[in-house]
Motif scaffolding. Structure first.
Motif, PDB file in Angstrom:
ATOM      1  N   ALA A  33       0.835  -1.198   0.000  1.00 38.46           N
ATOM      2  CA  ALA A  33       0.000   0.000   0.000  1.00 38.46           C
ATOM      3  C   ALA A  33       0.872   1.250   0.000  1.00 38.46           C
ATOM      4  N   ASP A 176      -1.113  -6.304  -5.080  1.00 30.41           N
ATOM      5  CA  ASP A 176      -0.735  -6.461  -3.669  1.00 30.41           C
ATOM      6  C   ASP A 176      -1.693  -7.450  -3.038  1.00 30.41           C
ATOM      7  N   GLN A 179      -4.215  -6.656  -0.313  1.00 32.34           N
ATOM      8  CA  GLN A 179      -5.391  -5.837  -0.596  1.00 32.34           C
ATOM      9  C   GLN A 179      -6.406  -6.569  -1.477  1.00 32.34           C
ATOM     10  N   ASN A 219       7.080   3.218   0.884  1.00 32.36           N
ATOM     11  CA  ASN A 219       5.739   3.772   1.083  1.00 32.36           C
ATOM     12  C   ASN A 219       5.835   5.286   0.946  1.00 32.36           C
ATOM     13  N   GLY A 234       1.173  -5.779   6.376  1.00 36.63           N
ATOM     14  CA  GLY A 234       1.024  -6.034   4.951  1.00 36.63           C
ATOM     15  C   GLY A 234       1.685  -7.315   4.470  1.00 36.63           C
ATOM     16  N   LYS A 411     -11.321   1.536  -2.778  1.00 34.53           N
ATOM     17  CA  LYS A 411     -10.106   0.794  -3.138  1.00 34.53           C
ATOM     18  C   LYS A 411      -9.284   1.574  -4.155  1.00 34.53           C
ATOM     19  N   GLU A 414      -6.693   7.481  -2.125  1.00 33.81           N
ATOM     20  CA  GLU A 414      -5.984   7.933  -0.925  1.00 33.81           C
ATOM     21  C   GLU A 414      -6.491   9.302  -0.529  1.00 33.81           C
ATOM     22  N   VAL A 447      -7.015  -2.496   4.152  1.00 25.48           N
ATOM     23  CA  VAL A 447      -7.171  -1.521   3.069  1.00 25.48           C
ATOM     24  C   VAL A 447      -7.690  -0.195   3.618  1.00 25.48           C
ATOM     25  N   THR A 450      -5.036   1.852   5.367  1.00 28.44           N
ATOM     26  CA  THR A 450      -3.856   2.271   4.602  1.00 28.44           C
ATOM     27  C   THR A 450      -4.208   3.281   3.515  1.00 28.44           C
ATOM     28  N   ARG A 451      -5.359   3.959   3.636  1.00 31.95           N
ATOM     29  CA  ARG A 451      -5.749   4.979   2.657  1.00 31.95           C
ATOM     30  C   ARG A 451      -5.245   6.367   3.040  1.00 31.95           C
TER      31      ARG A 451
END
Length: 637
Positions: A33, A176, A179, A219, A234, A411, A414, A447, A450-451
């Motif tokens: 992510a 990934d 996710q 990241n 993750g 999904k 961000e 998910v 991790t946004r």
């Protein structure tokens, strides 16, 4: 470095390695992510079209992604950070499959098939050679994003595509496993665990001798410790076992650990608190409230609208409303074809300003509805709208700093701030559902967590006890403490009639004036009211007609689908006498969309000869308001 990249993030060694692979490489990129995979893909596309002697043409590159939101994100990044790749067409799987089927069999009405049926037909068409016979021809390189979400029919289609051209086609696929959250689309509950991330195993087995596998480990999304809360899990989520029993046990443990991690984040507060509401309303960045399911999203959105907090509900991934500027352009011309200069003039004069680069909009329309000599076929545009197969560039895209969404619909996106609805323990979720997949629940929570770029909070789950689903219509409704109570109903995407222009069917109002009012006075988030016209049902198993009001002004009538669903929801027993609501209040404008209906009706209404006009699309929860002396929640036999 070329000037085009001066304002673009520099590439890491890992990313540069991905970008530099030759065009005929079979490349699998695994990326966590926020690892910068979208930016890497943009630069990869540029490189595929820039390398001397081996440069590919735009039409030789096929780029597929999972959702319209992901497609839009990739296109925006290309517009900002690419040079050659600006000519590459990025499509959803459904858009590409539909276009291929139309090209191969133009006389078949593919619009009547469900999404899964079109995907299955596209797989058969690939085997028959439809891709080679299409306008673009066989691809030299295929780029696919979010491959962890390839399950069922969609996975089968992609495998068939890669198999078909394995001798002379490279590919770049990115995903990934942590996710992979769309396993629920596999109807066989026992097969879901094995299906999840199966595509990775297929790639490694099918291309064992020449698959190049690279990993992006950095990241670039999370800029604070809060935003990085869940990232450490993750790798563990990527390696979950495929055996159902082992996967369930691991999922139980990981879901519990993620819940504990989320509890370490600050509680955002109650939506009844003025400080909390002001914090949502005044936040200058982008913010998402992420929910486990649609029930939570509907209730939270309703609470926010009650508090006058502007926001947008994230649409389903396959929803395809066409932006309202398309109808404005088509209504403004009596010609059967348009040149680019004339298209730009009409676009500039439209009362609804389009989003996106005008050249890209022209190319998207022209590519889907081309006529000879560089012209745009206006009748073909109408068919695109009527059949629900418009290019992704034409999708309605209302911007909002605050969205309310399920995790699945968010999904690939961000946000500066993310507020995650506090999940219940799996033991409590099991009381509400006959089957749950613990591993899928853990991945979905990961998910959601991790946004965020900066801030991450949690918020208490809303009370959804009264929100239930009618299994016959697949529509949510508001129930009550007794099983027969019906207090309201949720909107869906096709609840407003598009057969005839507003003002010609169900109420007397100048249709041209209605169109002008919609374009200039109606905005996303505005409240809509449905008012009963009379108590005579339109047909068997349908409700009476309702008029759609915006600030007490008629702007449409409900569709046959809404009348059927309303009847089904309220007809609890065959001997039940339905007490039709006088009004249904609380619906909201999701967006203004272009729709195609009767050309004759449109012409009689003075809206041009093309049968295209603007309608408001409804969203949210509507509540029944019955007349004086009538029970407000209960129907009586």
């Amino acid at each position: 470095m070329s000037d085009i990249y001066l304002g673009s993030p520099s590439l890491t060694e890992e990313q540069q390695s991905v970008v530099d692979q030759p065009w005929d490489t079979r490349l699998l990129v695994t990326a966590g992510a926020g690892a910068g995979k979208t930016h890497t893909l943009v630069r990869r596309l540029d490189a595929l079209m820039s390398v001397e002697e081996e440069a590919l043409e735009a039409q030789e590159i096929l780029v597929l992604s999972f959702s319209r939101a992901a497609v839009r994100e990739l296109r925006e990044r290309i517009a900002l950070h690419a040079r050659e790749a600006r000519r590459v067409r990025v499509q959803t799987f459904d858009s590409w499959a539909y276009a291929m089927l139309r090209s191969a069999h133009p006389d078949h009405d593919w619009g009547n098939l469900r999404f899964e049926e079109r995907i299955r037909e596209a797989t058969k068409a690939i085997l028959r050679g439809a891709v080679e016979d299409s306008e673009s021809g066989a691809p030299a390189h295929v780029v696919i994003d979010e491959v962890q979400d390839l399950v069922g029919d969609r996975r089968d289609m992609v495998e068939t595509l890669l198999d078909r051209f394995q001798d002379n086609c490279g590919f770049t696929v990115v995903g990934d496993g942590a996710q992979a959250i769309f396993g629920f689309q596999v109807s066989d509950e026992d097969a879901r665990a094995a299906e999840t991330n199966y595509f990775f195993d297929w790639l490694r087995a099918s291309y064992a001798d020449d698959l190049v596998e690279l990993h992006l480990s950095g990241n670039f999304r999370a800029r604070t410790d809060e935003a990085r809360t869940a990232l450490s899990l993750g790798p563990t989520l990527q390696r979950l076992p495929s055996e159902a029993e082992a996967s369930a046990a691991a999922g139980e443990d990981l879901h519990s650990r993620l819940r504990d991690m989320l509890r370490s984040c600050a509680d955002f507060g109650s939506l009844d608190d003025r400080f909390t509401i002001d914090s949502l309303r005044d936040f200058p960045g982008t913010c998402a409230i992420l929910c486990r399911d649609n029930r939570q999203a509907l209730v939270l959105s309703d609470m926010l609208f009650t508090q006058d907090v502007p926001h947008r509900m994230q649409r389903p991934l396959q929803d395809r409303p066409v932006a309202s500027w398309v109808a404005s352009v088509l209504r403004s011309t009596g010609s059967t074809t348009l040149m680019e200069d004339r298209f730009r003039e009409l676009l500039a004069a439209s009362p609804v300003a389009p989003e996106g680069d005008h050249t890209r909009l022209w190319r998207a329309l022209r590519g889907a509805a081309r006529a000879p000599r560089g012209l745009l076929d206006v009748a073909a545009v109408r068919r695109l709208i009527a059949e629900g197969r418009s290019p992704d560039d034409l999708a309605a895209a209302e911007r909002s700093n605050l969205i309310v969404s399920t995790t699945h619909r968010a999904k690939g996106l961000e946000f500066d701030r993310v507020i995650v609805v506090d999940p219940e323990p799996l033991s409590e979720i099991r009381k509400q559902h006959t089957h749950i997949d613990p591993a899928a629940e853990a991945r979905a929570l990961y998910v959601a967590m991790t946004r965020a770029r900066d801030d991450m909070f949690r918020i208490a789950a809303p009370d959804t006890a009264r929100i239930r689903k009618d299994r016959t219509t697949d529509r949510w409704y508001i129930g009550g403490w007794r099983g027969h109570i019906r207090a309201g109903i949720a909107a869906s995407g096709r609840d407003v009639s598009r057969d005839h222009p507003p003002g010609t069917d169900g109420f007397e109002e100048n249709p041209s004036a209605v169109q002008e009012y919609l374009a200039t006075s109606v905005r996303p988030g505005d409240e809509l009211v449905l008012r009963l016209q009379h108590r005579m049902p339109v047909a068997v198993a349908q409700s009476p007609p309702y008029t759609l009001l915006h600030q007490n002004r008629p702007v449409g009538v409900v569709s046959e689908r809404f009348r059927r669903d309303l009847h089904a929801s309220l007809k609890i027993h065959k001997n039940w006498e339905i007490n039709w609501p006088e009004e249904i209040v609380g619906f909201r404008v999701d967006c203004l969309e272009s729709v195609a209906g009767s050309t004759a009706s449109g012409a009689r209404a003075g809206l041009g000869d093309h049968g295209v006009w603007i309608l408001p699309r409804m969203s949210g929860l509507g509540r029944y308001r019955r007349g004086a002396g009538q029970p407000q929640e209960e129907n009586r036999s």
